[in-house]
Structures are given as C-alpha cells and as structure tokens.
Write a protein that holds these residues in place. Structure first.
Motif, PDB file in Angstrom:
ATOM      1  N   GLY A   1       0.825  -1.208   0.000  1.00  0.00           N
ATOM      2  CA  GLY A   1       0.000   0.000   0.000  1.00  0.00           C
ATOM      3  C   GLY A   1       0.852   1.248   0.000  1.00  0.00           C
ATOM      4  O   GLY A   1       1.999   1.243  -0.464  1.00  0.00           O
ATOM      5  N   GLU A   2       0.304   2.321   0.518  1.00  0.00           N
ATOM      6  CA  GLU A   2       1.026   3.591   0.580  1.00  0.00           C
ATOM      7  C   GLU A   2       2.220   3.471   1.523  1.00  0.00           C
ATOM      8  O   GLU A   2       2.104   2.919   2.614  1.00  0.00           O
ATOM      9  CB  GLU A   2       0.097   4.703   1.056  1.00  0.00           C
ATOM     10  N   ALA A   3       3.356   3.971   1.097  1.00  0.00           N
ATOM     11  CA  ALA A   3       4.581   3.843   1.891  1.00  0.00           C
ATOM     12  C   ALA A   3       4.533   4.723   3.134  1.00  0.00           C
ATOM     13  O   ALA A   3       4.052   5.861   3.097  1.00  0.00           O
ATOM     14  CB  ALA A   3       5.796   4.204   1.048  1.00  0.00           C
ATOM     15  N   VAL A   4       5.074   4.183   4.236  1.00  0.00           N
ATOM     16  CA  VAL A   4       5.190   4.955   5.477  1.00  0.00           C
ATOM     17  C   VAL A   4       6.563   5.606   5.600  1.00  0.00           C
ATOM     18  O   VAL A   4       6.790   6.430   6.479  1.00  0.00           O
ATOM     19  CB  VAL A   4       4.927   4.061   6.704  1.00  0.00           C
ATOM     20  N   GLY A   5       7.490   5.228   4.728  1.00  0.00           N
ATOM     21  CA  GLY A   5       8.843   5.766   4.769  1.00  0.00           C
ATOM     22  C   GLY A   5       9.703   5.083   3.729  1.00  0.00           C
ATOM     23  O   GLY A   5       9.255   4.189   3.002  1.00  0.00           O
ATOM     24  N   LYS A   6      10.966   5.534   3.638  1.00  0.00           N
ATOM     25  CA  LYS A   6      11.924   4.985   2.679  1.00  0.00           C
ATOM     26  C   LYS A   6      13.133   4.444   3.419  1.00  0.00           C
ATOM     27  O   LYS A   6      13.674   5.123   4.303  1.00  0.00           O
ATOM     28  CB  LYS A   6      12.394   6.070   1.699  1.00  0.00           C
ATOM     29  N   LEU A   7      13.577   3.253   3.054  1.00  0.00           N
ATOM     30  CA  LEU A   7      14.773   2.648   3.624  1.00  0.00           C
ATOM     31  C   LEU A   7      15.796   2.473   2.510  1.00  0.00           C
ATOM     32  O   LEU A   7      15.499   1.865   1.479  1.00  0.00           O
ATOM     33  CB  LEU A   7      14.454   1.292   4.256  1.00  0.00           C
ATOM     34  N   VAL A   8      16.995   3.018   2.725  1.00  0.00           N
ATOM     35  CA  VAL A   8      18.073   2.979   1.736  1.00  0.00           C
ATOM     36  C   VAL A   8      19.126   2.018   2.290  1.00  0.00           C
ATOM     37  O   VAL A   8      19.868   2.348   3.198  1.00  0.00           O
ATOM     38  CB  VAL A   8      18.650   4.389   1.516  1.00  0.00           C
ATOM     39  N   LEU A   9      19.180   0.798   1.750  1.00  0.00           N
ATOM     40  CA  LEU A   9      19.853  -0.336   2.379  1.00  0.00           C
ATOM     41  C   LEU A   9      21.039  -0.825   1.555  1.00  0.00           C
ATOM     42  O   LEU A   9      20.888  -1.172   0.382  1.00  0.00           O
ATOM     43  CB  LEU A   9      18.834  -1.468   2.557  1.00  0.00           C
ATOM     44  N   THR A  10      22.216  -0.901   2.187  1.00  0.00           N
ATOM     45  CA  THR A  10      23.401  -1.350   1.463  1.00  0.00           C
ATOM     46  C   THR A  10      24.212  -2.362   2.265  1.00  0.00           C
ATOM     47  O   THR A  10      23.860  -2.721   3.385  1.00  0.00           O
ATOM     48  CB  THR A  10      24.258  -0.142   1.033  1.00  0.00           C
ATOM     49  N   HIS A  11      25.315  -2.790   1.681  1.00  0.00           N
ATOM     50  CA  HIS A  11      26.074  -3.955   2.132  1.00  0.00           C
ATOM     51  C   HIS A  11      27.372  -3.567   2.832  1.00  0.00           C
ATOM     52  O   HIS A  11      27.679  -2.384   3.014  1.00  0.00           O
ATOM     53  CB  HIS A  11      26.405  -4.822   0.912  1.00  0.00           C
ATOM     54  N   GLY A  12      28.150  -4.582   3.200  1.00  0.00           N
ATOM     55  CA  GLY A  12      29.433  -4.370   3.842  1.00  0.00           C
ATOM     56  C   GLY A  12      30.601  -4.492   2.882  1.00  0.00           C
ATOM     57  O   GLY A  12      30.429  -4.608   1.662  1.00  0.00           O
TER      58      GLY A  12
ATOM     59  N   GLY B   1       6.305   9.230   0.630  1.00  0.00           N
ATOM     60  CA  GLY B   1       6.350  10.104   1.780  1.00  0.00           C
ATOM     61  C   GLY B   1       7.047   9.442   2.955  1.00  0.00           C
ATOM     62  O   GLY B   1       7.595   8.349   2.852  1.00  0.00           O
ATOM     63  N   GLY B   2       7.010  10.108   4.087  1.00  0.00           N
ATOM     64  CA  GLY B   2       7.602   9.560   5.297  1.00  0.00           C
ATOM     65  C   GLY B   2       9.091   9.808   5.375  1.00  0.00           C
ATOM     66  O   GLY B   2       9.710  10.354   4.459  1.00  0.00           O
ATOM     67  N   PRO B   3       9.705   9.394   6.484  1.00  0.00           N
ATOM     68  CA  PRO B   3      11.126   9.644   6.710  1.00  0.00           C
ATOM     69  C   PRO B   3      12.020   8.824   5.781  1.00  0.00           C
ATOM     70  O   PRO B   3      11.617   7.785   5.269  1.00  0.00           O
ATOM     71  CB  PRO B   3      11.337   9.228   8.166  1.00  0.00           C
ATOM     72  N   THR B   4      13.226   9.321   5.581  1.00  0.00           N
ATOM     73  CA  THR B   4      14.250   8.609   4.828  1.00  0.00           C
ATOM     74  C   THR B   4      15.246   8.026   5.821  1.00  0.00           C
ATOM     75  O   THR B   4      15.865   8.757   6.599  1.00  0.00           O
ATOM     76  CB  THR B   4      14.981   9.552   3.852  1.00  0.00           C
ATOM     77  N   ILE B   5      15.392   6.705   5.799  1.00  0.00           N
ATOM     78  CA  ILE B   5      16.258   5.993   6.731  1.00  0.00           C
ATOM     79  C   ILE B   5      17.425   5.381   5.968  1.00  0.00           C
ATOM     80  O   ILE B   5      17.225   4.636   5.008  1.00  0.00           O
ATOM     81  CB  ILE B   5      15.488   4.867   7.463  1.00  0.00           C
ATOM     82  N   LEU B   6      18.643   5.682   6.394  1.00  0.00           N
ATOM     83  CA  LEU B   6      19.825   5.029   5.833  1.00  0.00           C
ATOM     84  C   LEU B   6      20.111   3.762   6.623  1.00  0.00           C
ATOM     85  O   LEU B   6      20.090   3.780   7.856  1.00  0.00           O
ATOM     86  CB  LEU B   6      21.048   5.947   5.913  1.00  0.00           C
ATOM     87  N   ALA B   7      20.384   2.674   5.921  1.00  0.00           N
ATOM     88  CA  ALA B   7      20.657   1.403   6.580  1.00  0.00           C
ATOM     89  C   ALA B   7      21.821   0.715   5.885  1.00  0.00           C
ATOM     90  O   ALA B   7      21.970   0.806   4.659  1.00  0.00           O
ATOM     91  CB  ALA B   7      19.424   0.497   6.554  1.00  0.00           C
ATOM     92  N   GLY B   8      22.643   0.024   6.660  1.00  0.00           N
ATOM     93  CA  GLY B   8      23.769  -0.664   6.053  1.00  0.00           C
ATOM     94  C   GLY B   8      24.382  -1.684   6.980  1.00  0.00           C
ATOM     95  O   GLY B   8      24.286  -1.579   8.204  1.00  0.00           O
ATOM     96  N   THR B   9      25.000  -2.677   6.366  1.00  0.00           N
ATOM     97  CA  THR B   9      25.725  -3.709   7.092  1.00  0.00           C
ATOM     98  C   THR B   9      27.190  -3.328   7.188  1.00  0.00           C
ATOM     99  O   THR B   9      27.800  -2.924   6.195  1.00  0.00           O
ATOM    100  CB  THR B   9      25.585  -5.062   6.366  1.00  0.00           C
ATOM    101  N   SER B  10      27.769  -3.439   8.362  1.00  0.00           N
ATOM    102  CA  SER B  10      29.199  -3.266   8.594  1.00  0.00           C
ATOM    103  C   SER B  10      29.728  -1.991   7.941  1.00  0.00           C
ATOM    104  O   SER B  10      29.338  -0.887   8.301  1.00  0.00           O
ATOM    105  CB  SER B  10      29.942  -4.513   8.120  1.00  0.00           C
ATOM    106  N   TYR B  11      30.595  -2.111   6.937  1.00  0.00           N
ATOM    107  CA  TYR B  11      31.196  -0.956   6.280  1.00  0.00           C
ATOM    108  C   TYR B  11      30.133   0.016   5.753  1.00  0.00           C
ATOM    109  O   TYR B  11      30.259   1.240   5.907  1.00  0.00           O
ATOM    110  CB  TYR B  11      32.095  -1.431   5.140  1.00  0.00           C
ATOM    111  N   GLY B  12      29.089  -0.518   5.149  1.00  0.00           N
ATOM    112  CA  GLY B  12      28.028   0.349   4.639  1.00  0.00           C
ATOM    113  C   GLY B  12      27.336   1.115   5.738  1.00  0.00           C
ATOM    114  O   GLY B  12      26.964   2.286   5.567  1.00  0.00           O
ATOM    115  N   GLY B  13      27.165   0.478   6.894  1.00  0.00           N
ATOM    116  CA  GLY B  13      26.575   1.165   8.030  1.00  0.00           C
ATOM    117  C   GLY B  13      27.502   2.216   8.610  1.00  0.00           C
ATOM    118  O   GLY B  13      27.069   3.324   8.961  1.00  0.00           O
TER     119      GLY B  13
END
Length: 217
Positions: A24-35, A99-111
């Motif tokens: 459905g309608e997005a509550v936010g955005k998650l920008v997800l990357t690797h290590g 819409g909604g907040p933009t969240i950066l996410a990452g594993t290890s080095y990416g985080g």
C-alpha cells in the motif's frame, strides 16, 4: 502479490539496485546497502528489504560505488568519500518516490559510512539502521572507529551479534554512549558479524524497533 515480491530494477543517477515496494502507501523509505565483503545480493539484505517492505517501507537495496566498480574485493579506504557520495545518490534516487522519513541502513562498512555521512550532513537522513557496526578490527579493540559518533544527531538503531569479533556488547554500549541523539541497541544472542536473518527473529525485531524509534505509525 505480496510486498516482498514487488521488486523493481533501478539504475539511475549512478545508483544500481532494486526497489522493494510495499503493498500500500509507503510509510517511509529505507536505503539499504552492504558491507566491505558483500554486495546487494546478501541474504541479510534480502531479508531486511522484505521485512521492511511488508511493514510499509519503500526499500532501495543497492550497491555502493566500490562494488559497482568491481565484483569482488574490499573497498579502497582512501576513496571512502566516493562511497558516501553513493549513499547520498541512493537516498536522492528515492526521496521523492514516497512520503515519510528517509532511513539510511547498512551492514558493517556500509553502516559505518552511513553514520559518518549523517554526522557530516545531518540533513541527508531522518534515521539510521546499522547492522553489525564494525567498531574495531578483530583483535584490535584499542583502535575504535568512534571519532564521529559525538557529532551524530540522527536517531540510530544498532543491531549487533553478542559474539561479533568487531565489538563486544560492552564495547558497543560504551561507544553508543558517545552519541547525543536517541539510539537503541538490539543484541542478537549467538550472532556473529555476518548476522543470520533467521537467528533470534532479527528481522522482525529490527523492523519493530525501527518503527518505534522513528515514530512511524
């Protein structure tokens, strides 16, 4: 079609990755990357992308610039700024798609690069999700990567295995005390640096805690 199946290619503005759309309608955005040793196809990234999409996030699962340049091998630490520029480009690529907040996410080095970017440019993201933050190299606890943490003003969620050689639970807790912004820590019992998505309900716990920390209803 379920949310985790709604995956779309993206290759725009130098960003290579996949979009996971919620049902459905997005509550936010998650920008997800690797290590440093992985890429966007990692098992944990797939699981996290699906888990967040099921709860209403538009998720971009993407490769950092160093991985776009070569299929294997670690990043060049002298060019880490280029990877941070890649994180900015990824966030910009989906910022206006929902819409909604933009969240950066990452594993290890990416985080770690995401936290460094947020400390330098707090306007880039509304929150951070850090999976297996590499506090120090294994066996070198005296060389902790904490210089930027006192400048971090972005609400942050850390997810860490209690057997991770890159930082013990006590070391992680002490490091997080340096962060002035609101933050949470999820400890995964028996978890090592390569967190297994099926261990300790780590995906569900991460998503639920993120929703609470970032005040997403």
């Amino acid at each position: 079609m379920t949310a985790q199946d709604e995956t779309f290619d993206i290759d725009t503005g130098g960003v290579q990755g996949y979009l996971h759309r919620p049902a459905g309608e997005a509550v936010g955005k998650l920008v997800l990357t690797h290590g440093a040793g992985g890429d966007l196809n990692g098992k944990l990234l797939h699981a996290m992308a699906s888990g967040f999409a099921r709860q209403g996030f538009l998720v971009l699962r993407y490769n950092l610039p160093f991985r776009q340049q070569r299929a294997a091998g670690p990043p060049n630490r002298a060019r880490a700024g280029e990877d941070r520029d890649g994180i900015v480009a990824a966030a910009d690529a989906i910022r206006d798609l929902a819409g909604g907040p933009t969240i950066l996410a990452g594993t290890s080095y990416g985080g770690r690069q995401s936290t460094m970017l947020a400390a330098e440019r707090p306007d880039v993201a509304d929150g951070l999700v850090l999976l297996s933050y590499p506090l120090h190299a294994p066996g070198k606890p005296e060389k902790q990567r904490t210089e930027h943490l006192p400048q971090l003003r972005t609400p942050s969620l850390f997810v860490h295995g209690d057997r991770d050689p890159f930082g013990t639970p006590d070391e992680i807790r002490a490091a997080l005390d340096l962060i002035p912004a609101e933050h949470r820590l999820i400890l995964v019992e028996g978890g090592r640096h390569g967190l297994e998505p099926e261990r300790g309900d780590v995906v569900d716990r991460t998503v639920a805690t993120a929703l609470d920390l970032f005040a997403i209803r």
